[in-house]
Design a protein around this motif. Structure first.
Motif, mmCIF file in Angstrom:
data_model
loop_
_atom_site.group_PDB
_atom_site.id
_atom_site.type_symbol
_atom_site.label_atom_id
_atom_site.label_comp_id
_atom_site.label_asym_id
_atom_site.label_seq_id
_atom_site.Cartn_x
_atom_site.Cartn_y
_atom_site.Cartn_z
ATOM 1 N N ALA A 111 0.838 -1.202 0.000
ATOM 2 C CA ALA A 111 0.000 0.000 0.000
ATOM 3 C C ALA A 111 0.862 1.238 0.000
ATOM 4 C CB ALA A 111 -0.920 -0.018 1.216
ATOM 5 N N SER A 112 0.500 2.198 -0.874
ATOM 6 C CA SER A 112 1.313 3.407 -1.008
ATOM 7 C C SER A 112 0.741 4.554 -0.177
ATOM 8 C CB SER A 112 1.378 3.815 -2.480
ATOM 9 O OG SER A 112 0.066 4.049 -2.979
ATOM 10 N N ARG A 113 0.245 4.261 1.005
ATOM 11 C CA ARG A 113 -0.290 5.297 1.878
ATOM 12 C C ARG A 113 0.162 5.026 3.298
ATOM 13 N NH1 ARG A 113 -4.566 2.925 4.393
ATOM 14 N NH2 ARG A 113 -5.478 1.104 3.393
ATOM 15 N N GLU A 114 -0.070 5.998 4.150
ATOM 16 C CA GLU A 114 0.370 5.870 5.531
ATOM 17 C C GLU A 114 -0.486 4.853 6.277
ATOM 18 O OE1 GLU A 114 0.396 9.594 7.477
ATOM 19 O OE2 GLU A 114 2.002 10.431 6.234
ATOM 20 N N GLN A 115 0.103 4.344 7.372
ATOM 21 C CA GLN A 115 -0.625 3.414 8.209
ATOM 22 C C GLN A 115 -1.837 4.117 8.835
ATOM 23 O OE1 GLN A 115 -0.011 0.294 8.546
ATOM 24 N NE2 GLN A 115 2.083 -0.008 7.849
ATOM 25 N N LYS A 116 -2.893 3.347 9.034
ATOM 26 C CA LYS A 116 -4.080 3.887 9.685
ATOM 27 C C LYS A 116 -3.788 4.091 11.171
ATOM 28 C CE LYS A 116 -8.941 2.899 10.658
ATOM 29 N NZ LYS A 116 -10.065 1.936 10.460
ATOM 30 N N ARG A 117 -4.115 5.259 11.677
ATOM 31 C CA ARG A 117 -3.907 5.564 13.093
ATOM 32 C C ARG A 117 -5.259 5.573 13.801
ATOM 33 N NH1 ARG A 117 1.193 7.117 14.269
ATOM 34 N NH2 ARG A 117 2.519 7.738 12.520
ATOM 35 N N TRP A 118 -5.273 4.919 14.957
ATOM 36 C CA TRP A 118 -6.512 4.816 15.714
ATOM 37 C C TRP A 118 -6.742 6.089 16.522
ATOM 38 C CZ3 TRP A 118 -9.469 1.035 14.164
ATOM 39 C CH2 TRP A 118 -8.871 -0.092 13.597
ATOM 40 N N GLN A 119 -7.942 6.602 16.443
ATOM 41 C CA GLN A 119 -8.312 7.807 17.179
ATOM 42 C C GLN A 119 -8.571 7.448 18.638
ATOM 43 O OE1 GLN A 119 -8.566 10.929 15.666
ATOM 44 N NE2 GLN A 119 -8.794 11.785 17.727
ATOM 45 N N LEU A 120 -7.831 8.088 19.549
ATOM 46 C CA LEU A 120 -7.996 7.839 20.976
ATOM 47 C C LEU A 120 -9.002 8.826 21.560
ATOM 48 C CD1 LEU A 120 -4.274 7.315 22.088
ATOM 49 C CD2 LEU A 120 -5.958 5.553 21.530
#
Length: 524
Positions: free
Chosen positions: A267-276
């Motif tokens: 995947a050519s995108r950033e890792q998904k970050r979980w919203q805290l």
């Protein structure tokens, strides 16, 4: 010839190339691994020379049971806590929306710059009553959790987010995605980091000596220093070596043969970050703040107090600057030697995970678990009887570093080579390159961040190494760690402060390299 036939021919050639390890690689791996067997062979020889009756009397006694209990409890509690702390910090800094993630990730690596015995002495100075097993677990966690954090954070940056997206699209909740998709892909870095932590716990001396917690390592050192009882100390070392063998068997049996590389960029995108949410965000910030305060602020504050009491006069000693020069020379030379020696062993372990090559790799971990003083005494005995020209020379000292710190390079080299697809190496060979040139131009280039991280860890280890350097150094050699230990042994803590500060200062850039190289792993 048809396209199908060409493809089939290429695939057959690729499999043939992959099945044939380079003779030079095998020969070098065998040589370096056989050298690592010198200390265990020394322990076994002394055991046979001592006689069975004496061996039984020295091993089957309450003191050994007490030491075994202390050591096993230390490992059983510290390793899981380090895994939990290191993995949690990696998750918070790499996969969540926590504020200040970059700063927290750099601070998480910084404790590697503080030698374990300096960490221990700082806490003893701040809290004189600290001692025993709880203190050992607490201080060991502060000193060694970065060995878990670094590889886990590097892998988290490079995981393909497509797998998590597919799972989410099927209705899998976030917690299940972590345990079913992400956590299994962290097996290699967690297992490797846990192995490193375990080996350090088995071999550490200075940290536990200062908090008056008896382990096999402290008992062995005391036997040699106080009574010069070689057989008793070597019997204790034999039990310690058996503990390491059990740990290696567990790690080797559970590592598996899973493939961790992929062909293509993914995947050519950033890792998904979980919203805290607000409570979790606050809890995460408080957790990271507590780790930084305990692992960095307390020891540095105590060190600043020593420096303030000593004043500027404390820096006007020729021995201090000579120690700095000799430390840098030994650490640089040792890091280059160990990385070069570790490449063939790591390559064979990843590309050809046969029982023989795993045994060769395991020999290095096995020896590194022995205390530095046992390694040093083995080399003293061998050089006096068989290699007198190199006795008490830099050659013997570098050999000791090679035996003690090769696992630091192997863990990172192995992870780096595992991330380099073997197909690229085989394509280079099919285009006419020799196996050595294909490994050098393709695999090692892709594994360069892991090699740099391994070299940095080796540099840190040599800078902070104590017991073997004390015994094997040529006359006139004085490193920062041995100078610090000598002064603290004389209860001259103020004079020892500049030595401790210089160890921290020269280690800080290396922790920076570890951080930068682990960041680069995401862009391979």
């Amino acid at each position: 010839m048809s396209v199908v036939n060409i493809t089939e021919s290429t695939n057959v050639q690729s499999r043939v190339l992959q099945r044939r390890p380079a003779f030079t690689m095998v020969a070098l791996a065998v040589i370096f691994s056989m050298l690592s067997l010198i200390p265990p062979a020394f322990v076994i020889f002394v055991g046979f020379d001592t006689g069975w009756e004496t061996v039984k009397a020295l091993i089957f006694r309450p003191r050994v049971a007490e030491l075994l209990s202390n050591t096993l409890l230390l490992v059983a509690f510290t390793v899981p806590i380090c895994v939990l702390v290191g993995t949690l910090i990696a998750w918070l800094t790499e996969r969540t929306t926590l504020a200040g993630r970059r700063a927290w990730s750099m601070l998480a690596v910084a404790p590697l710059a503080i030698p374990a015995f300096v960490q221990s002495y700082a806490w003893v100075s701040a809290v004189p009553s600290i001692h025993g097993l709880p203190a050992g677990i607490f201080l060991s966690t502060l000193a060694y959790y970065p060995f878990i954090y670094l590889p886990v954070a590097a892998v988290l940056r490079r995981l393909d987010p497509t797998l998590e997206d597919v799972a989410a699209s099927l209705g899998t909740p976030p917690w299940a995605i972590f345990f079913r998709i992400v956590l299994p892909q962290l097996k290699l870095p967690v297992w490797g980091g846990a192995l490193l932590v375990s080996l350090h716990l088995l071999a550490e001396y200075g940290l536990y000596a200062m908090i008056r917690f008896d382990t096999f390592t402290t008992a062995i050192y005391d036997q040699f220093q106080s009574t010069f009882s070689g057989p008793a100390a070597n019997m204790l070392a034999g039990v310690l070596a058996l503990c390491c063998l059990v740990i290696l068997a567990i790690e080797g049996g559970t590592r598996g043969k899973a493939r961790y590389a992929r062909v293509g960029a993914g995947a050519s995108r950033e890792q998904k970050r979980w919203q805290l949410n607000a409570p979790l965000h606050t809890a995460g910030q408080l957790f990271l703040l507590a780790v930084v305060l305990l692992a960095l602020v307390v020891p540095l504050a105590v060190l600043c107090r020593w420096l303030w009491l000593g004043g500027i006069e404390n820096w006007n000693h020729a021995d201090l600057w000579l120690s700095l020069q000799q430390t840098l020379l030994l650490a640089c030379g040792g890091a280059l030697l160990i990385i070069a020696a570790g490449i063939p062993i790591a390559w064979l372990s990843v590309r050809h995970p046969r029982p023989l090559f795993r045994v060769l790799e395991g020999c290095n971990y096995f020896t590194s678990s022995l205390p530095g003083i046992v390694v040093a005494l083995a080399l003293v005995t061998v050089t006096i009887h068989y290699l007198r020209p190199i006795y008490q020379t830099e050659i013997t000292l570098f050999l000791a570093y090679l035996l003690m710190f090769t696992p630091r390079a192997l863990i990172n080299l192995r992870a780096g080579i595992a991330q380099a697809p073997v197909e690229l190496e085989n394509v280079a060979r099919s285009l006419g390159k020799t196996q050595a040139r294909a490994i050098w131009s393709v695999t090692l280039r892709l594994a360069a961040p892991g090699a740099a991280a391994g070299a940095a860890l080796v540099f840190l280890g040599i800078t902070n190494e104590l017991t073997a350097t004390l015994l094997l150094s040529p006359l006139g050699t004085r490193t920062l760690s041995t100078g610090f230990w000598a002064l603290t042994s004389e209860i001259d803590y103020v004079a020892a402060a500049p030595y401790a500060l210089l160890m921290v200062l020269i280690s800080l850039p290396l922790t920076g390299i570890l951080y930068v190289q682990s960041q680069k792993l995401a862009g391979l």
